[in-house]
Every structure is written in structure tokens, then in C-alpha cells.
Design an enzyme around this catalytic site. Structure first.
Site, PDB file in Angstrom:
ATOM      1  N   HIS A 146       0.896  -1.226   0.045  1.00  0.00           N
ATOM      2  CA  HIS A 146      -0.085   0.110  -0.050  1.00  0.00           C
ATOM      3  C   HIS A 146       0.828   1.318  -0.091  1.00  0.00           C
ATOM      4  CE1 HIS A 146      -3.559  -2.199   0.493  1.00  0.00           C
ATOM      5  NE2 HIS A 146      -3.168  -2.812   1.793  1.00  0.00           N
ATOM      6  N   ASP A 183      -2.792 -10.561  -2.233  1.00  0.00           N
ATOM      7  CA  ASP A 183      -3.344  -9.900  -0.977  1.00  0.00           C
ATOM      8  C   ASP A 183      -4.834  -9.584  -1.179  1.00  0.00           C
ATOM      9  OD1 ASP A 183      -2.201  -8.505   1.692  1.00  0.00           O
ATOM     10  OD2 ASP A 183      -3.903  -7.594   0.841  1.00  0.00           O
ATOM     11  N   HIS A 185      -6.266  -6.953  -0.287  1.00  0.00           N
ATOM     12  CA  HIS A 185      -6.583  -5.505  -0.558  1.00  0.00           C
ATOM     13  C   HIS A 185      -5.856  -5.017  -1.932  1.00  0.00           C
ATOM     14  CE1 HIS A 185      -6.823  -6.165   3.915  1.00  0.00           C
ATOM     15  NE2 HIS A 185      -7.937  -5.507   3.626  1.00  0.00           N
ATOM     16  N   ASP A 271      -4.776 -12.691   3.593  1.00  0.00           N
ATOM     17  CA  ASP A 271      -6.206 -12.064   3.932  1.00  0.00           C
ATOM     18  C   ASP A 271      -7.286 -12.325   2.942  1.00  0.00           C
ATOM     19  OD1 ASP A 271      -4.857 -10.513   2.301  1.00  0.00           O
ATOM     20  OD2 ASP A 271      -4.790  -8.629   3.604  1.00  0.00           O
TER      21      ASP A 271
HETATM   22 ZN   LIG Z   1      -4.322  -7.006   2.692  1.00  0.00          ZN
END
Ligand SMILES: [Zn+2]
Length: 373
Positions: A146, A183, A185, A271
Site C-alpha cells: 500500500h 493480497d 486488498h 487475507d
Molecule cells: Zn491486505
């Protein structure tokens, strides 16, 4: 599942990665009058338990242990602004602070630990490039995908994979890199850093509208010379094995085959697992094993087998270790003898989620059409 060939597998981690202190947030929420302090979602525990599972097994002898070093300021500055680097350094020398948003906490010495993480990604990439190992897994904290150029966010201070790519670009003759981000996200940081770069293919498979909110859409395909080299595969909440395999077959495999990278990075978050508290997906360890093996096949075909995975998110303390383990087993081409004691029950509970559903197919097909794959 039959394992692919035996590979010398690097395993990079460090006790300091578990000392990165995310404070007393309640999951990702700031404590306050009506929010009891708790344990931050990105606590050391998920990752430490992954390492512990390896440590108590004989599988640790099948891995080649790599020692991280800190990335230098010069190495970090190839990706990040000096203002971000200096800001993190200054906070870290005092009491710590926030990485650039309102939920990514770090404590004293946090800059040094994040530098060790980014440097760890460099060490893993170097070890693969120099053929000391065939593939490598870096279990590091804080995560990286991120983090954008000018600030950290989403529990990430520095973009570990980008720091490793920029190192390889300067120290080897490699020019083309692919990042496959599984991931749950959106890999917004990596997208942002390479948005106009035609030599880094960034592919992010993520839960639609999760985090960061409102970006990570199919329409974000890159800009300028980088147009077409950023691929977002937003997958509807509730997806499982069927949707992920369909996305791999129809997006990841054709896109990587067309691009022909010389080195593949995996932004490896766990996740999207059924047990994760921060998402609503339904994966179990066999899907991670399958995805890892598919990446290895692509790497064998185009990148002389070169793969480095860096650990990103994954917040189920109990289940992350089993998902991580199968990726390592796929890398090494060997079974550890450790049984995923959760998978059977849990897959049975989510039986219907494991089949590709029409609305999931529709989303992935739209991505396929957009990228003409
Ligand atoms: Zn994540």
C-alpha cells in the site's frame, strides 16, 4: 496435489520484524471514548505463528535461511520521496507515530525495522538472481504494497517489492518485472509507483471496494507508456476457489505470458482466507498452493524460474500459518508433513462459495475484455 519440481527455497525473516509495534488500536480502529483499546489487526502474531510453524517442523531444514540487511537511504529513495523517508526516520527516533494515514501505527525503532524489511526484499531478490536459491519467501513486517511514493498507508511504510525491483534494475541486466498481488486488498502503492512504467506489469487480485476504497477498478489500466501494464481484478466479496482460479486462468496467466517478465514478485497476503477478520473472501490453503504453483510455471517459462514472494497482509492468527506453509511447500516442491488441520471442516462450511458464480465471472470477464486477453 502433485508438487512441481524441487527448488532451492530461500526463507528470509528476522526477529526484529516481530518487534514492529502497531500499538493498541482495536483492529484498525483508533481507541477512544467509545472504542476500547485492543490489539492492532497488523500485530506480530499472525506472522510469528507462521514462522513458529516452520520452526517446530523438520521442514525448516529444507529451506535456505537468508539474512536481511537494512535498505540504505539511497535504495529507499529510488522509490520514495526523501521527505517521507526523513519523516519516518525522525518519528522513529522519538516515540514513533503514523506512517501517513490514521491507522498505520509504528513505534520507536520502526523506521529501522521497515528498512530491514525493504532490505530483506533486496536480499531475497539478489539471492534468486545470483542463483544462491531458486526462489525465495520473505516473511517481513511491516508489509509494503500500500505504500506510495510520498507516504505510507494501510500498515505499510515502504514498498518492499518496488525497492527490490529498483535494486535489480540498477545492479543487473534485467529490465522486465511482473508483480502478482494476491493480497485481498488492492495493491495501490505498487500500482501508483509503476503506473506509467511499461516494464513493470502490476496485477492485483483483490476484493472489490475493500481497501483503499473507490480505487482498484478495472478501468485503471496505466497511463502514458504504462497504459495496459496495470491490471486490476476486483473480485466480489464472497468469492472462493472457483473465482480465483478463473481469474488466474483468464487474466494472470495470459497477461504474464504476453508480457514475458524476467523476474516475478508475489505480493503474498493471506487475507483472502475464509478466516480473515478484515475481508469477506473464502479461500483455503489449497487455492494458495495452486496459485503458487501456477506462478512457478509462468516463471519457469519466461523468467528462468525467478520468483520472490514478500509477505503482505493476512490477519487470521490461526490460519495464516497454514496458508503460508503451502506456498513454501509449493516453492520447495516438497511436502512438509504438516497437515492443515482446519481446511476440511472449513471448506465444507463454504462449499457453495468455492464454485465460480455468474456475478464473479462477469466481473472477471469484463477485466479480460478490457485488457484483450
Ligand atoms: Zn491486505
Amino acid at each position: 496435489m502433485a508438487m512441481s519440481k524441487l527448488r532451492k527455497t530461500g526463507w528470509l525473516t528476522h526477529e526484529y520484524f516481530f518487534w514492529h509495534d502497531t500499538g493498541n488500536y482495536a483492529s484498525s480502529f483508533k481507541p477512544g471514548e467509545f472504542m476500547q483499546p485492543g490489539k492492532h489487526a497488523e500485530s506480530p502474531e499472525t506472522k510469528r505463528r507462521f514462522k513458529s510453524l516452520i520452526d517446530v517442523s523438520t521442514f525448516k531444514h529444507d529451506l535456505i535461511h537468508l539474512e536481511p540487511r537494512k535498505a540504505t537511504e539511497e535504495e529507499l529513495a529510488r522509490v520514495h520521496s526523501t521527505s517521507h523517508i526523513h519523516n519516518m526516520q525522525k518519528l522513529s527516533e522519538n516515540d514513533g507515530g503514523l506512517m501517513g494515514d490514521n491507522e498505520s501505527v509504528f513505534g520507536p525503532f520502526g523506521f529501522d525495522i521497515a528498512s530491514l524489511g525493504a532490505g530483506g526484499a533486496i536480499v531475497a531478490a539478489d539471492a534468486v538472481y545470483k542463483k544462491e536459491v531458486d526462489v525465495a519467501y520473505a516473511l517481513l513486517r511491516p508489509p509494503g504494497h500500500h505504500a506510495v511514493k510520498d507516504h505510507g498507508m494501510g500498515f505499510c511504510m515502504f514498498n518492499n517489492i518496488a525497492v527490490a525491483i529498483e535494486h535489480l534494475r540498477r545492479t543487473t541486466n534485467l529490465t522486465k518485472f511482473a508483480v502478482i498481488d494476491w493480497d485481498v486488498h488492492h495493491g495501490n502503492g505498487t500500482q501508483d509507483i509503476y503506473y506509467s512504467d511499461p516494464n513493470v506489469l502490476t496485477i492485483s487480485l483483490h476484493q472489490e471496494d475493500l481497501y483503499p476504497r473507490f480505487i482498484g477498478t478495472i478501468q485503471e489500466t496505466g497511463e502514458g507508456a504504462g497504459k495496459g501494464f496495470n491490471i486490476n481484478v476486483p473480485i466480489p466479496a464472497g468469492s472462493g476457489d472457483g473465482a480465483y482460479k478463473y481469474a488466474f486462468e483468464n487474466i494472470v496467466k495470459p497477461a504474464v505470458s504476453k508480457f514475458k517478465p524476467e523476474f516475478i514478485f508475489i505480493a503474498s497476503g493471506f487475507d483472502a482466507s475464509y478466516h480473515d477478520p478484515l475481508s469477506r473472501m473464502a479461500l483455503h490453503s489449497p487455492t494458495y498452493s495452486w496459485m503458487a504453483q501456477e506462478v512457478l510455471k509462468l516463471a519457469d517459462e519466461f523468467a528462468q524460474g525467478r520468483v520472490v514472494a514478500t509477505h503482505e497482509g493476512g490477519y487470521s492468527e490461526v490460519y495464516v500459518p497454514f496458508c503460508g506453509l503451502v506456498v513454501l511447500e509449493a516453492f520447495a516442491g516438497k511436502s512438509s508433513g504438516i497437515k492443515d488441520s482446519i481446511v476440511e471442516d472449513s471448506q465444507a462450511m463454504t462449499r457453495r462459495d468455492q464454485t465460480l458464480l455468474p456475478h464473479q465471472k462477469e466481473m472477471i470477464d469484463e477485466c479480460k475484455l478490457t485488457h484483450k486477453l
